[in-house]
Design a protein around this motif. Structure first.
Motif, PDB file in Angstrom:
ATOM      1  N   PRO A  98      26.510  -9.832  -3.871  1.00 24.60           N
ATOM      2  CA  PRO A  98      25.309 -10.289  -3.174  1.00 24.60           C
ATOM      3  C   PRO A  98      25.394 -11.707  -2.638  1.00 24.60           C
ATOM      4  O   PRO A  98      24.492 -12.152  -1.936  1.00 24.60           O
ATOM      5  N   SER A  99      26.454 -12.443  -2.967  1.00 20.03           N
ATOM      6  CA  SER A  99      26.580 -13.810  -2.477  1.00 20.03           C
ATOM      7  C   SER A  99      28.059 -14.148  -2.337  1.00 20.03           C
ATOM      8  O   SER A  99      28.925 -13.475  -2.896  1.00 20.03           O
ATOM      9  N   ARG A 100      28.328 -15.223  -1.602  1.00 18.87           N
ATOM     10  CA  ARG A 100      29.714 -15.643  -1.397  1.00 18.87           C
ATOM     11  C   ARG A 100      30.372 -15.998  -2.723  1.00 18.87           C
ATOM     12  O   ARG A 100      31.514 -15.618  -2.989  1.00 18.87           O
ATOM     13  N   GLU A 101      29.642 -16.731  -3.578  1.00 18.77           N
ATOM     14  CA  GLU A 101      30.229 -17.138  -4.846  1.00 18.77           C
ATOM     15  C   GLU A 101      30.489 -15.949  -5.766  1.00 18.77           C
ATOM     16  O   GLU A 101      31.503 -15.911  -6.469  1.00 18.77           O
ATOM     17  N   HIS A 215      23.072 -21.405  -5.955  1.00 22.98           N
ATOM     18  CA  HIS A 215      24.038 -22.227  -6.679  1.00 22.98           C
ATOM     19  C   HIS A 215      25.037 -22.900  -5.745  1.00 22.98           C
ATOM     20  O   HIS A 215      25.559 -23.985  -6.067  1.00 22.98           O
ATOM     21  N   ALA A 216      25.289 -22.307  -4.606  1.00 19.45           N
ATOM     22  CA  ALA A 216      26.270 -22.871  -3.668  1.00 19.45           C
ATOM     23  C   ALA A 216      25.902 -24.285  -3.242  1.00 19.45           C
ATOM     24  O   ALA A 216      26.788 -25.091  -2.925  1.00 19.45           O
ATOM     25  N   ASP A 217      24.606 -24.605  -3.227  1.00 15.61           N
ATOM     26  CA  ASP A 217      24.148 -25.930  -2.805  1.00 15.61           C
ATOM     27  C   ASP A 217      23.759 -26.826  -3.968  1.00 15.61           C
ATOM     28  O   ASP A 217      23.241 -27.926  -3.754  1.00 15.61           O
ATOM     29  N   GLN A 218      23.991 -26.375  -5.192  1.00 16.58           N
ATOM     30  CA  GLN A 218      23.586 -27.161  -6.352  1.00 16.58           C
ATOM     31  C   GLN A 218      24.548 -28.328  -6.580  1.00 16.58           C
ATOM     32  O   GLN A 218      25.775 -28.164  -6.514  1.00 16.58           O
ATOM     33  N   TYR A 219      23.975 -29.487  -6.869  1.00 15.96           N
ATOM     34  CA  TYR A 219      24.793 -30.657  -7.168  1.00 15.96           C
ATOM     35  C   TYR A 219      24.020 -31.563  -8.112  1.00 15.96           C
ATOM     36  O   TYR A 219      22.828 -31.811  -7.881  1.00 15.96           O
ATOM     37  N   PRO A 220      24.641 -32.044  -9.196  1.00 26.77           N
ATOM     38  CA  PRO A 220      26.012 -31.732  -9.633  1.00 26.77           C
ATOM     39  C   PRO A 220      26.082 -30.369 -10.294  1.00 26.77           C
ATOM     40  O   PRO A 220      25.035 -29.783 -10.621  1.00 26.77           O
ATOM     41  N   ARG A 221      27.261 -29.865 -10.502  1.00 34.56           N
ATOM     42  CA  ARG A 221      27.449 -28.579 -11.171  1.00 34.56           C
ATOM     43  C   ARG A 221      28.822 -28.578 -11.824  1.00 34.56           C
ATOM     44  O   ARG A 221      29.711 -29.355 -11.436  1.00 34.56           O
TER      45      ARG A 221
END
Length: 225
Positions: A98-101, A215-221
């Motif tokens: 469902p997502s790139r990650e 999650h792809a745009d989450q920072y920091p991770r």
């Protein structure tokens, strides 16, 4: 005694010692597939407060297993185990992400699993999505499908538990208590998956899928998914 399913009659085959040890080696945290790098969207769920304590984590893991990738990937694993041609199953598994990650998560772990398993057991095992690779390898090694699916589900839940322990205050004992509570879930889904068809694949884990997208745009991770 057998049960009728997609692949004809599924016979309960006792797992011998070699099969058991092979399966536990493949699905051990020590097997080099890089599972520690992925959280399946859990990191985002913790960050936004959806999972804040042990009870919330138990609910989240149950949803992933029963309504999300746990169940659908178990069906894909069983389909790969019984398929004469595994390529269509592998293509479907990649397309369902469902997502790139999440696509990267399943394909990169699958490629790592296939690479190591080819090198150690000399199997004809191409790179493909992780559950498909495990199902295909189990078939080539003669491992019975139901326990393979059940232990794979437990390993999946265990990896997410380890991720949770890096993301939130969760003791080792409490984590193991949650995993123990999920054992009947893993057992039931593994049994069901072996009697299912690819048409039975469906998910309803919308919050989990949205978390993996965000999650792809989450920072920091600290995790890759």
């Amino acid at each position: 005694m057998g049960t009728a399913g997609l692949w004809g009659t599924i016979t309960a085959i006792p797992m011998n010692t070699e099969h058991l040890l092979t399966l536990t080696q493949w699905l051990s945290p020590a097997y080099p597939i890089g599972a520690f790098a992925w959280s399946h969207g859990l990191e985002r769920a913790v960050q936004r407060g959806d999972v804040a304590n042990a009870a919330g984590l138990a609910d989240w893991l149950d949803a992933v297993l029963t309504q999300g990738a746990g169940r659908s990937d178990a069906i894909l694993l069983c389909a790969a185990h019984g398929a004469d041609d595994v390529e269509p199953v592998a293509e479907l598994a990649a397309a369902l992400s469902p997502s790139r990650e999440r696509r990267m998560e399943t394909l990169q772990q699958g490629a790592a699993f296939a690479s190591t398993t080819r090198a150690v057991w000399a199997l004809d095992l191409p790179d493909m999505a992780y559950p498909v690779a495990v199902g295909r390898a189990a078939a080539l090694m003669g491992l019975p499908v139901v326990p393979t699916a059940q232990v794979w589900l437990q390993s999946f839940a265990s990896n997410l538990m380890q991720a949770a322990q890096r993301l939130m205050p969760l003791g080792q004992t409490e984590g193991q208590r949650i995993l123990a509570g999920l054992l009947p879930v893993c057992a039931a889904i593994g049994e069901e998956a072996a009697q299912s068809t690819l048409d039975d694949i469906s998910t309803a884990s919308f919050a989990v899928d949205i978390a993996s997208m965000q999650h792809a745009d989450q920072y920091p991770r600290i995790f890759r998914s």
